[in-house]
Motif scaffolding. Sequence first.
Motif, PDB file in Angstrom:
ATOM      1  N   THR A 127      -7.771   3.080  -2.410  1.00  0.00           N
ATOM      2  CA  THR A 127      -7.208   2.564  -3.537  1.00  0.00           C
ATOM      3  C   THR A 127      -8.452   2.792  -4.522  1.00  0.00           C
ATOM      4  O   THR A 127      -8.057   2.957  -5.721  1.00  0.00           O
ATOM      5  CB  THR A 127      -6.771   0.948  -3.584  1.00  0.00           C
ATOM      6  OG1 THR A 127      -5.852   1.127  -2.368  1.00  0.00           O
ATOM      7  CG2 THR A 127      -6.265   0.577  -4.747  1.00  0.00           C
ATOM      8  N   VAL A 140      -5.229  -5.110  -4.598  1.00  0.00           N
ATOM      9  CA  VAL A 140      -5.169  -4.673  -3.254  1.00  0.00           C
ATOM     10  C   VAL A 140      -6.395  -5.495  -2.550  1.00  0.00           C
ATOM     11  O   VAL A 140      -5.881  -6.009  -1.412  1.00  0.00           O
ATOM     12  CB  VAL A 140      -5.537  -3.144  -2.931  1.00  0.00           C
ATOM     13  CG1 VAL A 140      -5.837  -2.947  -1.331  1.00  0.00           C
ATOM     14  CG2 VAL A 140      -4.268  -2.338  -3.281  1.00  0.00           C
ATOM     15  N   ILE A 154       0.934  -1.371  -0.042  1.00  0.00           N
ATOM     16  CA  ILE A 154       0.121  -0.038  -0.101  1.00  0.00           C
ATOM     17  C   ILE A 154       0.903   1.202   0.013  1.00  0.00           C
ATOM     18  O   ILE A 154       0.787   2.322  -0.621  1.00  0.00           O
ATOM     19  CB  ILE A 154      -0.862   0.022   1.239  1.00  0.00           C
ATOM     20  CG1 ILE A 154      -1.880  -1.030   0.988  1.00  0.00           C
ATOM     21  CG2 ILE A 154      -1.819   1.390   1.199  1.00  0.00           C
ATOM     22  CD1 ILE A 154      -2.761  -1.208  -0.089  1.00  0.00           C
TER      23      ILE A 154
END
Length: 217
Positions: A157, A187, A117
């Motif tokens: 995201t 993700v 991330i």
Amino acid sequence: MSVTLFIITILAAYLLGSIPSSVWYGIGYFGIDVRKHGSGNAGATNTFRVLGKRAGTIVMLIDVIKGWTATCMASMLFYMGTIGETELLMYKILFGIIAIVGHIFPVFVKFKGGKGIATLLGMVLAIHPELALLSITIFILTLLASQYVSLSSILATLSFPVLSWIGVFGHPEPLLIVFGFVMFVLVVLTHQKNIVRLMNGNENRVKLFGKSKAIRH
């Protein structure tokens, strides 16, 4: 671009992403391998959990810089005249993705890394700072409201390609939108266990305020 230069830059992006900041920092300064504590993940979030806020912040910043630096290699090639302006975004995305892959599968620690991330954040900051800052704002607001890092990461995201799609900062760029949704899927895949825990109501929360205690040997 020559094949040799292409291979060198791809390898450089991967090795940058592979730098296991949480592992090296934890062992070097605390004598602790974060992979053996907390969630067992070699990322910034688990570093916050295991070693405290200062260590977690340092690791997070290093991971952001990894993604930013790898992505900016495309700009360096552009200014050198190696690639054209029409290719710039494509190479930025390519080098950034390779760095994220390096973070998730780092060669230096047996290909067991973090979830990427912070490295993704560094990448999008290099590609589109304005969209990245909006996504960061969504992350922070979600984190303040829920105290779930995983949920905040997923929503932040997702916000990147959605904001790009609706043209918040001008005409939508198709390649950027596709990239954003691909990263969102990545993700989600790397947060499958977190999603299950969120659905079951037993996901770990983070303490945003108050002193955090690091594990000591």
